[in-house]
Design an enzyme around this catalytic site. Structure first.
Site, PDB file in Angstrom:
ATOM      1  N   CYS A 150      46.638  32.410  67.104  1.00  0.00           N
ATOM      2  CA  CYS A 150      46.913  33.276  66.118  1.00  0.00           C
ATOM      3  C   CYS A 150      48.247  33.697  66.201  1.00  0.00           C
ATOM      4  O   CYS A 150      49.231  33.900  65.196  1.00  0.00           O
ATOM      5  CB  CYS A 150      45.880  34.145  65.629  1.00  0.00           C
ATOM      6  SG  CYS A 150      44.181  33.796  65.409  1.00  0.00           S
ATOM      7  N   LYS A 191      37.882  37.914  47.407  1.00  0.00           N
ATOM      8  CA  LYS A 191      37.693  37.648  46.047  1.00  0.00           C
ATOM      9  C   LYS A 191      36.070  37.715  45.643  1.00  0.00           C
ATOM     10  O   LYS A 191      35.828  38.285  44.697  1.00  0.00           O
ATOM     11  CB  LYS A 191      38.276  36.481  45.355  1.00  0.00           C
ATOM     12  CG  LYS A 191      39.881  36.675  45.494  1.00  0.00           C
ATOM     13  CD  LYS A 191      40.451  35.373  45.114  1.00  0.00           C
ATOM     14  CE  LYS A 191      42.031  35.405  45.001  1.00  0.00           C
ATOM     15  NZ  LYS A 191      42.557  34.149  44.458  1.00  0.00           N
ATOM     16  N   GLU A 217      41.251  39.250  60.533  1.00  0.00           N
ATOM     17  CA  GLU A 217      42.466  39.110  61.005  1.00  0.00           C
ATOM     18  C   GLU A 217      42.768  37.538  60.862  1.00  0.00           C
ATOM     19  O   GLU A 217      41.765  36.599  61.138  1.00  0.00           O
ATOM     20  CB  GLU A 217      42.585  39.195  62.674  1.00  0.00           C
ATOM     21  CG  GLU A 217      43.760  38.891  63.705  1.00  0.00           C
ATOM     22  CD  GLU A 217      43.686  37.716  63.961  1.00  0.00           C
ATOM     23  OE1 GLU A 217      44.661  36.718  63.642  1.00  0.00           O
ATOM     24  OE2 GLU A 217      43.073  37.177  65.034  1.00  0.00           O
ATOM     25  N   ILE A 253      33.743  38.822  47.280  1.00  0.00           N
ATOM     26  CA  ILE A 253      33.079  40.201  47.543  1.00  0.00           C
ATOM     27  C   ILE A 253      33.503  41.340  46.360  1.00  0.00           C
ATOM     28  O   ILE A 253      32.691  41.895  45.710  1.00  0.00           O
ATOM     29  CB  ILE A 253      33.579  40.767  48.939  1.00  0.00           C
ATOM     30  CG1 ILE A 253      32.894  39.820  49.889  1.00  0.00           C
ATOM     31  CG2 ILE A 253      33.108  42.318  49.223  1.00  0.00           C
ATOM     32  CD1 ILE A 253      33.517  40.188  51.379  1.00  0.00           C
ATOM     33  N   ASN A 285      31.450  40.555  43.316  1.00  0.00           N
ATOM     34  CA  ASN A 285      30.157  41.170  43.298  1.00  0.00           C
ATOM     35  C   ASN A 285      29.769  42.528  43.512  1.00  0.00           C
ATOM     36  O   ASN A 285      28.949  43.058  44.097  1.00  0.00           O
ATOM     37  CB  ASN A 285      29.377  40.419  44.704  1.00  0.00           C
ATOM     38  CG  ASN A 285      29.319  39.031  44.428  1.00  0.00           C
ATOM     39  OD1 ASN A 285      28.824  38.446  42.997  1.00  0.00           O
ATOM     40  ND2 ASN A 285      29.312  37.957  45.187  1.00  0.00           N
TER      41      ASN A 285
END
Length: 604
Positions: free
Chosen positions: A384, A332, A350, A334, A337
């Site tokens: 993960c 968000k 990931e 990024i 901007n």
């Protein structure tokens, strides 16, 4: 000229051919005499050119690093124990290892110092690290951008040599030291440290070079007459930011090395819980010959680094492994901007998973139970890809549950120094509190139709120890079936054996994650049905194997949906994200005129 050939086919007489030649000759501009004079050609002095390419170099044969088993009385076990003892001794004599910010090879110490603790012995601090402030971060960015042209211009064989040398340094000279730092700082036992900090990181460095060479060799397959077509794989314009996690030392090394290998400069923000091992990896890269400034080592506050880096015009990409929530927040930022940037940033991430084991009624129940114990409890459920939900048909439950309980009773838990311990502590108090909150909710009857089948105990007196725990539920949407806990907890749902396809659909829709999954069956038709049904439920899909354990060069890793961008770490697909191709067409022969044969008037 090759483009005159089609016209010649429509001319049937010598007269018309002569007429055509006359008209074409009249339309061709006169080529200046000077064009054939060598005095009109200028060549840059050899001394001003880049290093010459004097051969098409072939990389050393790529191979997976051979994994050591650390069996009793083996040389490897002895050397690893010595490394652990040596690191412990240094801590006792001198206190925590100091980790500075490193910019352009210069160590920087700030007033903001934090510590990294041993998760299984939290009173002991492994490292004290300096955090970068805004001024330090600005300096890191400016100096990285300054060295980028020279790094991008370095021939590929020289860049690759750095990472190949780093792999050999890690495989031999520094293997046990990096493993000891990973074991003490991140709470891994010997085997988990071996497959991560030693073998997988060596594999990343070696296979990335192999995949990069394949990418550079992928060139246009056709060239028209008098032309030569080429494809350049340029690094991105600007700098890449890498956020690395605590749970894999190898991931930290790969997040920065993959973009750097392709000619990019990278800012590395390591996890506070993996600080010392990551710093050792950085030092290995420097010893291998990595030029100053290509990778800037910047411990610091994640939010502060994101704010300053993501507002810079030359921010070119994010390479991330971590939680889904943090990744979404960074994305968000990024996006907000986007008008500031020179180019659209590449975002590769990931994140988490709610990874399943799914058993068909034809499955080998014992194998599935053993694989579940490994998948759920190796490294304390903090991979993960760790198994966190299981679907078992009712016909297999008696055998599966018996094996599960019997084998779990044999597991030992404790400090990593004792090699007989299978599990240890979760990474920190925040993780401990999160996991125990959900386990205690089940123990206290707050989750309907859900009980503790095995385990369920915890203590943080000396370390953040959570006992391997199996939860049994009659509710396929129970909280622990849908929420990622990132700890040694797995929830089992027993389903009617004849409702295989219905339960597959249920499992596929239960969570928003899609990282890994495993299907257990002996019936090939059931495997086909299950594989199709779960096609989009996992980026890494295993048949009769656990949901963890991807090997670089064999099973490229990554998932979709809420689990990330699925750019497959350990493959050429990931490396392609860090280049911006340029198509080049070079024509060797000058054109004679502006017009084409189709522009010539019809003959009368």
């Amino acid at each position: 000229m090759h483009y005159l050939r089609p016209c010649s086919r429509v001319l049937s007489t010598r007269a018309s051919s002569v007429l055509l030649r006359q008209r074409v000759a009249a339309s061709v501009a006169t080529i200046p005499r000077a064009a054939f004079s060598t005095s009109a050609l200028t060549t840059a002095p050899i001394s001003n050119l880049q290093t010459p390419q004097l051969g098409a170099f072939t990389l050393p044969e790529v191979r997976n690093e051979e994994m050591r088993d650390y069996a009793p009385h083996s040389v490897d076990r002895t050397k690893l124990k010595e490394a652990l003892a040596r690191m412990r001794s240094e801590l006792e004599r001198n206190g925590p290892f100091e980790v500075p910010v490193v910019i352009n090879g210069k160590e920087i110490r700030t007033n903001d110092v934090q510590t990294q603790a041993l998760p299984f012995e939290h009173r002991t601090k492994l490292a004290s690290y300096h955090q970068a402030d805004a001024a330090t971060l600005k300096q890191a960015i400016d100096k990285a951008l300054a060295v980028q042209p020279e790094w991008a211009a370095m021939p590929f064989n020289d860049r690759a040599a750095i990472f190949l040398k780093a792999a050999d340094l890690l495989a031999g000279k520094y293997r046990y030291e990096v493993m000891a730092a990973t074991m003490l700082g991140q709470g891994k036992n010997a085997w988990q440290a071996e497959i991560d900090a030693a073998a997988e990181l060596c594999d990343f460095w070696r296979f990335n070079c192999h995949f990069a060479a394949q990418i550079y060799a992928d060139q246009p397959i056709k060239n028209s007459t008098t032309t030569w077509n080429r494809l350049e794989y340029r690094p991105l314009e600007g700098f890449v930011v890498a956020y690395s996690p605590f749970n894999f030392t190898a991931i930290g090394g790969n997040l920065v090395s993959a973009p750097a290998l392709m000619g990019n400069v990278v800012l590395w923000k390591p996890s506070p819980m993996a600080m010392y091992s990551n710093y050792l990896v950085f030092k290995i890269l420097k010893e291998a010959g990595l030029p100053d400034g290509v990778i800037q080592f910047i411990p610091g506050d994640a939010a502060a680094i994101a704010k300053d880096a993501f507002e810079h015009r030359d921010f070119a990409g994010l390479h991330f492994t971590g939680s889904t929530g943090v990744f979404k927040q960074l994305w968000k930022q990024i996006g907000n901007n986007i008008d500031k940037y020179k180019s659209y940033p590449r975002i590769v991430g990931e994140t988490g998973g709610k990874n399943m084991h799914f058993l068909h009624k034809s499955a080998d129940a014992r194998n599935a139970a053993l694989q579940t114990i490994r998948g759920a409890f190796e490294y304390n459920g903090q991979k993960c890809s760790a198994t966190s939900r299981v679907y078992v048909p009712e016909n297999l439950w008696p055998e599966y549950s018996t094996v599960l309980k019997e084998e779990m009773s044999k597991l030992k838990q404790g400090p990593v120094d004792d090699f007989t311990n299978f599990t240890g502590a979760v990474i920190n108090e925040q993780s401990y509190d999160k996991v125990t909150k959900y386990v205690n909710a089940v123990k206290n009857g707050e989750e309907p139709k859900t009980t503790i089948f095995a385990g369920g105990n915890a203590s943080k007196e000396h370390g953040y120890n959570v006992e391997p725990t199996v939860i049994l539920t009659e509710n396929p949407h129970a909280t622990t079936m849908t929420t990622e806990l990132f700890g040694p907890v797995v929830t089992v749902y027993v389903y009617p054996a004849e409702q295989y396809e219905e339960t597959l659909k249920l499992a596929e829709e239960t969570t928003g994650y899609a990282l890994t999954g495993a299907l257990f069956a002996q019936d090939r038709s059931a495997i086909v049905v299950g594989s199709n049904a779960l096609r989009n439920a996992a980026g890494n899909f295993y048949v009769n194997d656990k949901s963890t354990g991807a090997v670089v060069g064999q099973q490229a890793f990554g998932g979709g949906r809420a689990s990330g961008t699925n750019d497959k770490a350990g493959s050429g697909l990931n490396l392609l994200r860090w280049v911006s191709p340029r198509t080049i067409k070079e024509t060797f022969v000058s054109i004679p005129s502006v017009t084409y044969p189709s522009n010539i008037a019809d003959f009368k």
